[in-house]
Design a protein around this motif. Structure first.
Motif, mmCIF file in Angstrom:
data_model
loop_
_atom_site.group_PDB
_atom_site.id
_atom_site.type_symbol
_atom_site.label_atom_id
_atom_site.label_comp_id
_atom_site.label_asym_id
_atom_site.label_seq_id
_atom_site.Cartn_x
_atom_site.Cartn_y
_atom_site.Cartn_z
ATOM 1 N N HIS B 81 0.695 -1.365 -0.022
ATOM 2 C CA HIS B 81 -0.056 -0.111 -0.041
ATOM 3 C C HIS B 81 0.831 1.179 -0.064
ATOM 4 O O HIS B 81 1.738 1.460 0.935
ATOM 5 C CB HIS B 81 -0.944 0.273 1.156
ATOM 6 N N LEU B 82 0.429 2.041 -0.940
ATOM 7 C CA LEU B 82 1.282 3.251 -1.151
ATOM 8 C C LEU B 82 1.551 4.179 0.197
ATOM 9 O O LEU B 82 2.629 4.766 0.432
ATOM 10 C CB LEU B 82 0.731 4.178 -2.456
ATOM 11 N N ARG B 85 3.844 2.617 2.782
ATOM 12 C CA ARG B 85 5.317 2.542 2.254
ATOM 13 C C ARG B 85 5.648 4.138 2.402
ATOM 14 O O ARG B 85 7.045 4.373 2.515
ATOM 15 C CB ARG B 85 5.438 2.354 0.727
ATOM 16 N N ARG B 86 4.833 5.065 2.130
ATOM 17 C CA ARG B 86 5.526 6.546 2.245
ATOM 18 C C ARG B 86 5.366 7.021 3.650
ATOM 19 O O ARG B 86 6.260 7.856 3.991
ATOM 20 C CB ARG B 86 4.465 7.632 1.303
#
Lengths: 1015, 328
Positions: B81-82, B85-86
């Motif tokens: 999931h973006l 991760r960010r």
């Protein structure tokens, strides 16, 4: 309860118990056997399927969890009969060997590329960690994933016409002919074989390392649902224990008895009054289902009286040790000397430098992802027995079972091997389970199947290595070695395995000089029984122990005299002008340029320019180490008379049958028995080259004793191509000769005037008129209407080859490692291998064998060890307790081949199957020792796990380096034995003073060893 | 495997009613741990209640700037999931450090939180184990303990929590939402797990029959500068022998704030409060990092064969902090 799922696009209904696993539903209920079972614990990934489009391990999913979902198995990929881009890439890159793990890999990679179309190598390797592989070293698999990613971006345009090989077939990397069916999951392994009316056996094994059996109560088990019979040794009557057929005859030896009186005895099919290792077979249940047989096994009551056990070979030689066999005093099977001891002792006494070291080659297992199995059947009408089992030598075990185990006529027994999910040597024996299934089949009147499990594998299947050597190497200050004297101890386990007792003196002892010209070598092979699993050859067998020993000693000696280990090797290597070279221990090296291979390998790694690399590592908290492993490995078993002189009671010649069918196709039967070596491909290439026929016209048959051959000697010890392949070559020559003779008769000309051209014969004087195709020759010979005097009908021939000598592949490998100073973790950062296998038939096939050899050696150096505690309890019976190397733990390998043909066969081919394993473990261990050398650490025992290294580093930096001559030595920790603290202690324990041949005294010289070493 | 029943309710109320109604019932997520333990005979549930059909497969933004992860979210989806991760990279890294792709495709967040120790004695039903069979004894203290706890153990149990994910969640002060017979409850992760003390069989503070519905990650902007590091026996596919999840907020060479959690050293994901305390307001230097690590680890009580964990974890903490300074 009625449930449904979509299997490969078709809705199917099922009603199974909730405890049924998805893999069992797929295989047993729906008959899709392309999905394989390797471990049942979610570690190996052989059972990978797509669930809702995502890769999952179907042995970790309940069938009920898939209710309503979509499941795709290997059978559901792509169009029928075709390959997907992923499958085609695996084929193209030779990422398939035995094929057992292939479907799981393909499913896993299919998922990876569907969500990450452009993965980096690191991402690929990390993803592949979910799939265990024992033979490819993941090298070609990674290449296949990269290739598949490219293909997928091309749409359908990757689907090109089948490759056409122009020119010579020998030397071409043609795609493995075996691979497409493996890639589609269509190849049947023993687990996939089902016979009508078949029932299932489960074997009760001893949980104790050593115990007497006071009684066995099978009554409760016999009364359980589905149980057909429960059997113990008392039921077996005149069935004999397994025989031993490789026994040196020139030394005193002691064995368990065999009732035939002809051979030594091994393990009994079922133990009578005593069990001697965890795994000894005690009773067997036959039931309608596997589950019922396993349930009944729990109900058998055995009254054991536990006895003291001994698991270490040198401990077992002590007078106070528990005794395993009444006929074997002090547990010593034999003490067999080799070489001139007096000369070695004298050279050592006169030497400037003497290095002593105890070299431990720990106990390992093949632990192939496919376990073993056997199906026995008996035809009461004809008295014919048939055994299906996944072993390498179908014909040898047929003979041994008939003659020495069951006592039935040889011609009433047929043995068939289905496809084999790799062996690594450990499917090369006669096992107690095979003949037991035959006996049971007759007893219950139905075919009986037994299939091993992962946790049972270390109990059912012999282990390998477990060799301790006290070595003394002597030489001059300027680097010339004058003597090597070794006392070796082989832990045979509880019983001798058919061929194992012949191996230590021949394959270890004769090989200890490695690639070097050592004037005064001596080896003493001590074979000892202990309360552990029997041991025998595992890939690289014997030569692996020997090369590990000499390559470690070379580095120790180099350290002692302060010389570059590469230079020590260069000085002592056998030189190109010394061939044929007698190594003073029985080998006659054939050809090569050993220093040349060394220099090539060093050049590839930039050996003389590694300082910057070392500094870079230090800046990152790592220590860089470089290690060399040079080797020569005898291959091509063998010259029958030479093997006979070493005590092997069997011929070792090769044989092949070739029949040119009346229709022109070529049917070949080989005495080799492929189990992942792509011999169907390479032998086809030889036939295609010699007869000039296309590959598609050639069929290669094998692995069935009811074939065209009198006897097949099988594949083992890197003999297939250079012995059995040469027999194929010889049969081709006979075919050509017969074709010419028949043509000469029809052309009314002398034979000398007839030539064989590609798939045809012609008269030299009229090549366009007097010409017949191979098919026409075969057809007219089949008709038999017009044959010359004495000519036999049919175009067929049997070729044989009994080599005059072994052949000797060689090379040098170099490993570069980084050791993390803070965790002790070893990372293999580069691996370079220069090998010379003589003439190569299929380069990619041969390289793929090397990849597997490297991976296995790295695994042994870093991870693998079978461990027992002091009671004989087995501590390593899963892929988590016995870890095998995974993709992200390996780099891509850098391979180079040189070609020096052997003069010992007409192909010039040397063995290649397992010979490049021996240099791997020493290269890696030498590299780690190099990385730690400035701490005073000169020796470490495998496996080099982080806590072993970390402790060694801590101890060395705390206590300072040991004094001169001493070595900081750490035991491989983690065993259950107390005190595995791994202190820095002097590790030199070898002694060369004990008398030769003294059986009882052999243990007296056993040195005190660092605690915690693997038993 | 022993026989058992299987249900897959579609609604949480049904799931809670089922678990309350059947003795020996257990919730089933992906099954990657529970099914394995059933094969070993360690777990013998009468009924499995598969909760993967419940509406808990989601990752959404919370109003306060945090992230909310449904308990049925598969580990592979969480790691990919973006936003995870960010904003919480240590969490994505921790999830990817565990098991293999195929297992992460099955394993759920809820199941991961409740996975059981890999102590060899717990997994072997032929051996005594106070966690599996209360008062049966613990052979680990004198036996095989090289990967067992150096912090937080008791005389009765020194098993370690095996989850990588939970270490990252501990560092981020995650909150676990559960449905219990008494109603819904939000449990800070610091209160979710319990030390063994004299009841090693109780691993969490959850009531029997509790159902995990979601995990909230509170807003923590500087969590973007976080990292998970794991040391293990091998490069891949094995449980940690020591791990750290660290988030660092550094400005002008000074540590403004820091979160540190340790894995594989204690029966719970171990939040290194002492180390954090000693670091806040200090210069972001290796010396300070070493002192912080020592402040935490001086409380360690290693045994014969797991002493190596103390310097190992110290090194992991220091190295990870240094890397985060370099990354900021």
């Amino acid at each position: 309860m009625d449930r449904a799922l979509t299997l490969n696009g078709v809705e199917v209904r099922f009603d199974v118990e909730p405890r049924t696993l998805l893999v069992d539903l797929i295989r047993e209920e729906f008959g899709r056997t392309g999905t394989k079972v390797g471990c049942e614990t979610g570690e190996c990934g052989a059972c990978t399927v797509l669930l809702g489009g995502k890769a999952v391990k179907s042995c970790m999913v309940l069938a009920a969890q898939a209710d309503g979902a979509s499941v795709t198995t290997i059978e559901g990929l792509g169009e029928p009969g075709e390959l997907t881009a992923v499958q085609d890439a695996f084929w193209e890159e030779h990422a398939v060997q035995d094929g057992f793990t292939t479907p799981g890999l393909v499913m896993s990679v299919t998922d990876l590329l569907s969500r990450n179309p452009d993965p980096t190598e690191a991402e690929i390797r990390s993803w592949l960690d979910g799939n265990l592989e024992r033979v490819t070293g993941y090298h070609n698999v990674v290449a296949a994933v990269e290739s598949a990613a490219r293909k997928l971006k091309q749409g359908d345009s990757w689907k090109i016409e089948p490759e056409v090989v122009a020119g010579d077939m020998v030397g071409a990397s043609v795609r493995p002919r075996e691979a497409p069916e493996m890639l589609r999951g269509e190849t049947d392994y023993i687990a996939d074989v089902t016979l009508p009316g078949m029932v299932h056996a489960a074997i009760l094994r001893s949980p104790h390392g050593h115990a007497t059996i006071n009684g066995i109560d099978t009554s409760a088990a016999a009364a359980m649902p589905g149980v057909i019979g429960v059997f113990t040794a008392a039921d077996l009557g005149f069935v004999m224990p397994l025989p031993v057929i490789w026994v040196p005859t020139d030394v005193e030896s002691h064995w368990p008895p065999h009732p035939s009186g002809m051979v030594p005895g091994g393990q009994s099919l079922l133990a009578t009054d005593r069990v001697r290792f965890v795994g000894d077979q005690v009773a067997v249940v036959v039931a309608e289902t596997v589950q019922q047989a396993n349930d009944a096994l729990q109900a058998i009551r055995v009254d054991y009286e536990v006895l003291p056990a001994v698991v270490d070979a040198e401990e077992a030689l002590k007078r106070s040790a528990p005794q395993l066999h009444e006929t074997v005093p002090n547990n010593l099977c034999m003490s067999a000397p080799l070489g001139d001891k007096a000369a070695a002792d004298a050279a050592i006494a006169a030497a400037e430098v003497v290095v002593e070291e105890t070299i431990r080659n720990q106990r390992i297992m093949a632990n192939t992802v496919e376990a073993r199995g056997a199906i026995g059947s008996y035809d009461a009408t004809t008295g014919d027995y048939t055994l299906w089992t996944n072993v390498q030598p179908v014909n040898p075990i047929r003979l041994l079972i008939a003659l020495y185990v069951l006592g039935v006529p040889y011609n009433k027994l047929r043995v068939i091997a289905p496809a084999i999910g790799s062996s690594l040597g450990a499917k090369g024996y006669l096992f107690a389970d095979g003949p037991l299934m035959l006996w049971l089949a007759k007893a219950v009147g139905r075919p009986v199947k037994w299939l091993d499990t992962r946790s049972s594998y270390p109990r059912s299947t012999p282990h390998g290595r477990d060799h301790v050597a006290h070595a003394t190497l002597a030489g001059s200050r300027d680097g010339k070695i004058s003597a090597l004297s070794v006392r070796g101890f082989n832990n045979l386990g509880a019983y001798p395995v058919i061929n194992a007792p012949g191996s230590p003196r021949t394959l270890i002892g004769q090989s200890v000089t490695g690639a070097y010209d050592i004037a005064n070598p001596y080896y003493e092979a001590n074979l000892v029984f202990t309360n552990t699993s029997p041991t025998g050859p595992v890939r690289g067998s014997g030569r692996a122990e020997a090369i590990y020993l000499i390559e470690r000693m070379i580095d120790r000696y180099a350290g002692e005299i302060g010389m570059d280990p590469a230079e020590v090797r260069r000085i002592n290597m056998v030189k190109p002008d010394q061939f044929p070279y007698d190594n003073h221990l029985g080998w006659m090296y054939d050809s090569g340029d050993y220093p040349g291979a060394l220099d090539k390998a060093l050049e590839m790694v930039g050996y003389d320019d590694l300082d910057a690399r070392r500094a870079d590592s230090r800046a990152r908290g790592k220590r860089l180490g470089v290690g060399i492993g040079s080797y020569v490995a005898a291959a091509g078993v063998g010259p029958s008379a030479i093997m006979g002189s070493k005590g092997l009671v069997s011929g070792t010649w090769g044989s092949a049958y070739i029949g040119i069918e009346p229709s022109g196709e070529v049917s070949v039967t080989t005495g080799a028995q492929p189990h992942g070596q792509s011999q169907v491909t390479t032998f086809s290439q030889i036939v295609a080259q010699e007869l000039g026929v296309p590959l598609e016209a050639i069929t290669i048959k094998h692995s069935d004793t009811n074939g065209a051959l009198y006897y097949s000697q099988a594949s083992y010890g890197s003999r297939s191509l250079s012995v059995e392949g040469v027999a194929v070559y010889n049969a081709c020559q006979l075919i050509k000769e017969k074709a010419r003779q028949h043509a000469a008769h029809l052309f009314h000309c002398p034979v000398d005037a007839v030539e064989y051209g590609p798939a045809k014969v012609f008269a030299r004087f009229a090549p366009d008129q007097a010409v017949m195709t191979l098919q026409q020759i075969a057809f007219t010979l089949w008709l038999g209407w017009d044959l010359a005097e004495g000519m036999t009908p049919g175009l067929e021939a049997k070729g044989f080859f009994d080599p005059p000598e072994f052949n000797y592949p060689y090379g040098t490998h170099v490993a570069i490692v980084e050791v993390d100073e803070q965790t002790g973790h070893v990372e293999l950062v580069r691996y370079v291998a220069v090998n010379d296998f003589g003439t190569v038939v299929n380069p990619k096939v041969v390289d793929a064998q090397s990849h597997g050899n490297i991976a296995l050696g790295v695994g042994q150096a870093l991870y693998e060890a079978v461990r027992y505690d002091e009671t004989g309890a087995l501590l390593t019976d899963s892929y988590s307790t016995y870890p095998i190397v995974r993709a992200s733990e390996l780099p891509s390998f850098e391979l180079l081949r040189t070609v020096t043909p052997t003069p010992n066969n007409p192909l010039g081919a040397k063995g290649a199957g397992d010979v490049s394993n021996p240099p791997v473990a020493p290269a890696v261990v030498n590299a780690v020792c190099d990385a730690l050398s400035d701490l005073g650490i000169t020796s470490l025992d495998m496996p080099l796990q982080p806590h072993t290294i970390w402790r060694a580093m801590s101890s060395a930096s705390a206590g300072g380096a040991a004094g001169s001559g001493g070595s900081a030595s750490a035991g491989s920790g983690g065993s259950a034995s107390a005190g595995s603290g791994g202190s820095a202690s002097a590790g030199s324990g070898g002694s060369t003073s004990a008398g030769s041949g003294g059986s009882a005294s052999a243990g007296a010289a056993a040195a005190a060893e660092p605690a915690g070493a693997a038993s | 495997m022993k026989e058992f029943g299987y249900e897959r309710p579609a609604h949480p109320t049904d799931a809670l009613a089922m678990i309350a109604g059947v003795a020996g019932a257990r919730f089933l997520g992906g099954g990657t741990n529970l099914v394995d333990l059933m094969k070993l005979g360690v777990e013998t549930p009468a009924v499995l209640i598969d909760v993967t059909a419940l509406p808990y497969d989601f990752v959404t933004d919370d109003a306060d700037g945090g992230l909310r992860v449904g308990s049925g979210t598969r580990n592979s989806d969480l790691a990919a999931h973006l936003a995870v991760r960010r904003r919480y990279p240590a969490l994505a890294q921790a999830v990817l450090a565990g098991a293999s792709g195929q297992l992460r495709n099955m394993a759920t967040v809820g199941g991961n939180l409740l996975q059981r120790t890999r102590c060899p004695y717990f997994q072997d039903v032929t051996k005594p184990c106070n966690k599996r069979v209360p008062d049966s004894g613990c052979p680990a203290r004198d036996g095989e303990h090289h990967n067992l706890a150096i912090l937080g153990g008791s005389d009765l149990c020194i098993a370690t929590n095996p989850s990588d994910m939970a270490v990252a969640l501990a560092a981020f002060d995650a909150v676990v939402f559960v449905e219990e017979p008494a109603g819904p409850r939000a449990v800070p992760i610091a209160d979710f797990y319990r030390l063994p003390a004299d009841e090693p069989q109780r691993e969490t503070t959850l009531e029997p029959g509790a159902l995990i519905t979601a995990v909230a990650l509170p807003a923590l902007p500087w969590a973007a500068n976080s990292r998970y590091r794991k040391a293990r026996e091998r490069a891949s596919y094995s449980f940690a022998i020591g791990s750290v999840a660290v988030a660092l907020d550094v400005a002008d060479g000074m540590v403004r704030d820091v979160r540190i959690a340790l894995g594989a050293v204690a029966p719970i994901p171990w939040r290194a409060y002492r180390a954090e305390q000693s670091l806040r307001g200090q210069p972001a230097t290796e010396v300070a990092f070493r002192e912080a690590a020592d402040a935490e680890l001086e409380w360690a009580q290693p045994l014969r064969d797991n002493r190596y964990k103390v310097p190992l974890v110290r090194n992991l903490m220091v190295r990870t902090l240094i890397e985060l300074v370099q990354a900021s």
